[in-house]
Scaffold this active site. Structure first.
Site, short mmCIF file in Angstrom:
data_model
loop_
_atom_site.label_atom_id
_atom_site.label_comp_id
_atom_site.label_asym_id
_atom_site.label_seq_id
_atom_site.Cartn_x
_atom_site.Cartn_y
_atom_site.Cartn_z
N ASP A 1 0.86 -1.19 0.00
CA ASP A 1 0.00 0.00 0.00
C ASP A 1 0.90 1.24 0.00
O ASP A 1 1.91 1.30 0.69
CB ASP A 1 -0.91 0.00 1.23
N ILE A 2 0.51 2.23 -0.77
CA ILE A 2 1.31 3.45 -0.92
C ILE A 2 1.31 4.30 0.37
O ILE A 2 2.23 5.09 0.59
CB ILE A 2 0.77 4.28 -2.12
N GLY B 1 -14.64 5.06 3.65
CA GLY B 1 -15.14 3.83 3.04
C GLY B 1 -14.22 3.44 1.89
O GLY B 1 -13.04 3.81 1.86
N GLN B 2 -14.76 2.71 0.93
CA GLN B 2 -13.95 2.27 -0.21
C GLN B 2 -13.60 3.46 -1.10
O GLN B 2 -14.48 4.21 -1.51
CB GLN B 2 -14.74 1.23 -1.01
N HIS C 1 -10.33 -5.23 -3.46
CA HIS C 1 -9.01 -5.51 -2.88
C HIS C 1 -9.14 -5.91 -1.43
O HIS C 1 -10.01 -5.43 -0.72
CB HIS C 1 -8.07 -4.31 -3.00
P1 AMP Z 1 -9.85 1.53 0.15
O1 AMP Z 1 -10.15 2.74 0.98
O2 AMP Z 1 -10.21 0.25 0.85
O3 AMP Z 1 -10.42 1.64 -1.24
O4 AMP Z 1 -8.28 1.47 0.04
C1 AMP Z 1 -7.55 1.98 -1.04
C2 AMP Z 1 -6.09 1.84 -0.66
O5 AMP Z 1 -5.32 1.97 -1.84
C3 AMP Z 1 -5.58 2.89 0.33
O6 AMP Z 1 -5.05 2.25 1.48
C4 AMP Z 1 -4.51 3.64 -0.47
O7 AMP Z 1 -3.42 4.04 0.33
C5 AMP Z 1 -4.11 2.61 -1.51
N1 AMP Z 1 -3.57 3.14 -2.76
C6 AMP Z 1 -4.10 4.14 -3.54
N2 AMP Z 1 -3.34 4.32 -4.63
C7 AMP Z 1 -2.32 3.44 -4.56
C8 AMP Z 1 -1.21 3.12 -5.40
N3 AMP Z 1 -0.97 3.79 -6.54
N4 AMP Z 1 -0.36 2.14 -5.01
C9 AMP Z 1 -0.58 1.46 -3.86
N5 AMP Z 1 -1.61 1.70 -3.03
C10 AMP Z 1 -2.48 2.67 -3.37
#
Ligand code: AMP
Length: 121
Positions: free
Chosen positions: A33-34, A102-103, A109
């Site tokens: 995760d970034i 939320g999402q 994922h």
């Molecule tokens: P969600 O809120 O469950 O949709 O989580 C989305 C996740 O994606 C978050 O924890 C972000 O930090 C992660 N994220 C967003 N963009 C990237 C990216 N380019 N590479 C890796 N993780 C990412």
């Protein structure tokens, strides 16, 4: 909800965007995760286009589901978090708790969160 290809994970699958990839299977991709919220924070995504867990489990093939689930377990082992324990989170839609969002990315994922054992444990 209709799947929209205009999301970052779709771009990561198609290599239009870079990610710190740890493991790739025929039907899944796992990367860091970034913005990590734990010492281990890995995202596992199916390569197929599914919006959330519900969409994935109802519409993906058995092969895709098995590959994704086994890939998730493999990451847990690789990250050495199976013994201390871990948290698996899948956000879907707007629902949130504890001030979390939320999402945000509308491609299904799992978040795998944990902390590996260290020499003092
Ligand atoms: P969600 O809120 O469950 O949709 O989580 C989305 C996740 O994606 C978050 O924890 C972000 O930090 C992660 N994220 C967003 N963009 C990237 C990216 N380019 N590479 C890796 N993780 C990412």
């Amino acid at each position: 909800m209709q799947y929209d290809k205009n999301n970052v994970f779709y771009k990561i699958i198609n290599r239009e965007l870079n990610a710190n990839i740890i493991l790739e299977g025929e039907h899944f991709l796992a990367f860091h995760d970034i913005a990590p919220k734990a010492p281990v924070h890995v995202l596992v995504i199916p390569k197929g286009c599914y919006v959330d867990y519900y969409d994935f489990v109802l519409n993906a093939s058995d092969t895709e589901i098995l590959d994704f689930c086994r890939g998730t377990a493999e990451i847990i082992k690789m990250m050495k978090i199976e013994k201390p324990g871990f948290k698996l989170v899948a956000n879907a839609g707007k629902f949130s708790m504890n001030d979390e969002k939320g999402q945000e990315v509308m491609h299904f994922h799992f978040h795998i969160l944990g902390k590996p054992l260290d020499d003092n444990d």
